[in-house]
Design a protein around this motif. Sequence first.
Motif, PDB file in Angstrom:
ATOM      1  N   ARG A 118       0.497   9.108   6.619  1.00 16.35           N
ATOM      2  CA  ARG A 118      -0.291   8.074   6.003  1.00 16.35           C
ATOM      3  C   ARG A 118      -0.177   6.682   6.751  1.00 16.35           C
ATOM      4  O   ARG A 118      -1.096   6.051   6.934  1.00 16.35           O
ATOM      5  N   LEU A 119       1.256   6.374   6.996  1.00 17.57           N
ATOM      6  CA  LEU A 119       1.297   4.969   8.034  1.00 17.57           C
ATOM      7  C   LEU A 119       0.759   5.366   9.347  1.00 17.57           C
ATOM      8  O   LEU A 119       0.077   4.240   9.790  1.00 17.57           O
ATOM      9  N   ASN A 120       0.585   6.430   9.901  1.00 22.41           N
ATOM     10  CA  ASN A 120       0.047   6.797  11.220  1.00 22.41           C
ATOM     11  C   ASN A 120      -1.560   6.458  10.970  1.00 22.41           C
ATOM     12  O   ASN A 120      -2.003   5.786  11.902  1.00 22.41           O
ATOM     13  N   GLU A 121      -2.016   7.061   9.831  1.00 24.75           N
ATOM     14  CA  GLU A 121      -3.435   6.624   9.529  1.00 24.75           C
ATOM     15  C   GLU A 121      -3.789   5.088   9.450  1.00 24.75           C
ATOM     16  O   GLU A 121      -5.115   4.525   9.833  1.00 24.75           O
ATOM     17  N   TRP A 122      -2.862   4.441   9.061  1.00 20.38           N
ATOM     18  CA  TRP A 122      -3.158   2.913   8.849  1.00 20.38           C
ATOM     19  C   TRP A 122      -2.335   2.168  10.346  1.00 20.38           C
ATOM     20  O   TRP A 122      -2.119   1.036  10.343  1.00 20.38           O
ATOM     21  N   ASP A 123      -2.299   2.898  11.327  1.00 26.39           N
ATOM     22  CA  ASP A 123      -1.830   2.551  12.922  1.00 26.39           C
ATOM     23  C   ASP A 123      -0.529   1.819  12.566  1.00 26.39           C
ATOM     24  O   ASP A 123      -0.190   0.754  13.374  1.00 26.39           O
ATOM     25  N   VAL A 124       0.687   2.271  11.904  1.00 25.55           N
ATOM     26  CA  VAL A 124       1.798   1.761  11.778  1.00 25.55           C
ATOM     27  C   VAL A 124       2.833   2.904  12.504  1.00 25.55           C
ATOM     28  O   VAL A 124       2.694   4.202  11.772  1.00 25.55           O
ATOM     29  N   TYR A 125       3.552   2.712  13.569  1.00 21.56           N
ATOM     30  CA  TYR A 125       4.438   3.721  14.090  1.00 21.56           C
ATOM     31  C   TYR A 125       5.690   3.246  14.314  1.00 21.56           C
ATOM     32  O   TYR A 125       5.987   1.843  14.376  1.00 21.56           O
ATOM     33  N   GLY A 126       6.453   4.118  14.855  1.00 19.36           N
ATOM     34  CA  GLY A 126       7.862   3.694  15.323  1.00 19.36           C
ATOM     35  C   GLY A 126       8.559   2.916  14.532  1.00 19.36           C
ATOM     36  O   GLY A 126       8.742   3.495  13.360  1.00 19.36           O
ATOM     37  N   ASP A 127       9.566   1.913  14.752  1.00 22.19           N
ATOM     38  CA  ASP A 127      10.136   1.049  14.198  1.00 22.19           C
ATOM     39  C   ASP A 127       9.840   0.609  12.964  1.00 22.19           C
ATOM     40  O   ASP A 127      10.421   0.714  11.951  1.00 22.19           O
ATOM     41  N   GLU A 128       8.708   0.108  12.984  1.00 21.09           N
ATOM     42  CA  GLU A 128       8.030  -0.493  11.775  1.00 21.09           C
ATOM     43  C   GLU A 128       7.961   0.429  10.827  1.00 21.09           C
ATOM     44  O   GLU A 128       8.166   0.298   9.442  1.00 21.09           O
ATOM     45  N   ALA A 129       7.500   1.737  11.135  1.00 16.95           N
ATOM     46  CA  ALA A 129       7.345   2.741  10.024  1.00 16.95           C
ATOM     47  C   ALA A 129       8.539   3.215   9.509  1.00 16.95           C
ATOM     48  O   ALA A 129       8.631   3.349   8.458  1.00 16.95           O
ATOM     49  N   GLU A 130       9.659   3.324  10.239  1.00 15.47           N
ATOM     50  CA  GLU A 130      10.910   3.550   9.995  1.00 15.47           C
ATOM     51  C   GLU A 130      11.384   2.656   8.926  1.00 15.47           C
ATOM     52  O   GLU A 130      12.202   2.821   7.866  1.00 15.47           O
ATOM     53  N   GLU A 131      11.056   1.472   9.136  1.00 16.89           N
ATOM     54  CA  GLU A 131      11.585   0.230   8.259  1.00 16.89           C
ATOM     55  C   GLU A 131      10.946   0.322   6.988  1.00 16.89           C
ATOM     56  O   GLU A 131      11.420   0.264   5.975  1.00 16.89           O
ATOM     57  N   ARG A 134       0.835  -1.177  -0.071  1.00 19.81           N
ATOM     58  CA  ARG A 134      -0.063   0.023  -0.302  1.00 19.81           C
ATOM     59  C   ARG A 134       0.911   1.262  -0.009  1.00 19.81           C
ATOM     60  O   ARG A 134       0.500   2.203  -0.474  1.00 19.81           O
ATOM     61  N   ALA A 135       1.986   1.279   0.715  1.00 19.73           N
ATOM     62  CA  ALA A 135       2.696   2.523   0.938  1.00 19.73           C
ATOM     63  C   ALA A 135       3.581   2.698  -0.416  1.00 19.73           C
ATOM     64  O   ALA A 135       3.580   3.778  -1.042  1.00 19.73           O
ATOM     65  N   ALA A 136       3.907   1.423  -1.308  1.00 19.03           N
ATOM     66  CA  ALA A 136       4.691   1.736  -2.450  1.00 19.03           C
ATOM     67  C   ALA A 136       3.486   2.172  -3.375  1.00 19.03           C
ATOM     68  O   ALA A 136       4.045   3.121  -4.368  1.00 19.03           O
ATOM     69  N   SER A 137       2.405   1.862  -3.269  1.00 21.46           N
ATOM     70  CA  SER A 137       1.368   2.306  -4.255  1.00 21.46           C
ATOM     71  C   SER A 137       1.012   3.820  -3.892  1.00 21.46           C
ATOM     72  O   SER A 137       0.912   4.307  -5.122  1.00 21.46           O
ATOM     73  N   PHE A 138       1.123   4.053  -2.888  1.00 16.85           N
ATOM     74  CA  PHE A 138       0.794   5.585  -2.313  1.00 16.85           C
ATOM     75  C   PHE A 138       1.933   6.311  -2.988  1.00 16.85           C
ATOM     76  O   PHE A 138       1.716   7.387  -3.530  1.00 16.85           O
ATOM     77  N   CYS A 139       3.232   5.907  -3.054  1.00 16.69           N
ATOM     78  CA  CYS A 139       4.222   6.678  -3.476  1.00 16.69           C
ATOM     79  C   CYS A 139       4.559   6.552  -5.121  1.00 16.69           C
ATOM     80  O   CYS A 139       5.020   7.744  -5.808  1.00 16.69           O
ATOM     81  N   ALA A 140       4.035   5.564  -5.639  1.00 14.44           N
ATOM     82  CA  ALA A 140       4.024   5.382  -7.039  1.00 14.44           C
ATOM     83  C   ALA A 140       3.100   6.431  -7.717  1.00 14.44           C
ATOM     84  O   ALA A 140       3.384   6.776  -8.876  1.00 14.44           O
ATOM     85  N   TYR A 141       1.823   6.479  -6.975  1.00 11.69           N
ATOM     86  CA  TYR A 141       1.030   7.304  -7.665  1.00 11.69           C
ATOM     87  C   TYR A 141       1.450   8.923  -7.855  1.00 11.69           C
ATOM     88  O   TYR A 141       0.969   9.307  -8.613  1.00 11.69           O
ATOM     89  N   GLN A 142       2.048   9.331  -6.914  1.00 14.13           N
ATOM     90  CA  GLN A 142       2.315  10.660  -6.881  1.00 14.13           C
ATOM     91  C   GLN A 142       3.798  10.954  -6.096  1.00 14.13           C
ATOM     92  O   GLN A 142       3.799  10.178  -5.134  1.00 14.13           O
ATOM     93  N   GLU A 143       4.796  11.672  -6.528  1.00 13.19           N
ATOM     94  CA  GLU A 143       5.736  11.801  -5.395  1.00 13.19           C
ATOM     95  C   GLU A 143       5.399  12.221  -4.108  1.00 13.19           C
ATOM     96  O   GLU A 143       4.618  13.084  -4.108  1.00 13.19           O
TER      97      GLU A 143
END
Length: 152
Positions: A29-42, A11-20
């Motif tokens: 966007r990751l926060n909206e998907w409940d992804v935080y901290g180390d996982e978000a940074e990875e 989903r993140a790759a698709s989000f970035c591929a659609y537009q810079e």
Amino acid sequence: MTDQTKEILRRAASFCAYQERTQREVRERLNEWDVYGDEAEEIIAWLIENNYLNEERFAKTFAGSKFRVKRWGKQKIKQHLKQRGITGYNLDQAMKEIETDDYRQTLIDLLEKKRRTLKEENPLVLKQKLIRYAIGKGYESDLIWSVLGAEE
């Protein structure tokens, strides 16, 4: 890597591929998907490594398109890039996308077009309105004065 992480990466790759995008936009966007901290940074690191996320490319694209399409000045472009978290080297690279001659000519064209829409008799008031308009578009006051001074 879990199936959930793979799905978020997709989903993140698709989000970035659609537009810079900027790292800040991806983090939000990751926060909206409940992804935080180390996982978000990875995930962000993976997007950068795989060239889905590149802030220099974002800055150059943003600056070039806002100048060519919306005819914004450098001040306004810089302000908007800073609001998106773009600073330093990437900001400098973005400003290099705008050729000096094109920049000046765009300002001249903008002022001529604006002058045709104004029904002002007093030359001082007319000049004041043109200056205010160009500053609002993000052009530097010394360049505006230089262009308007050359017309007299």
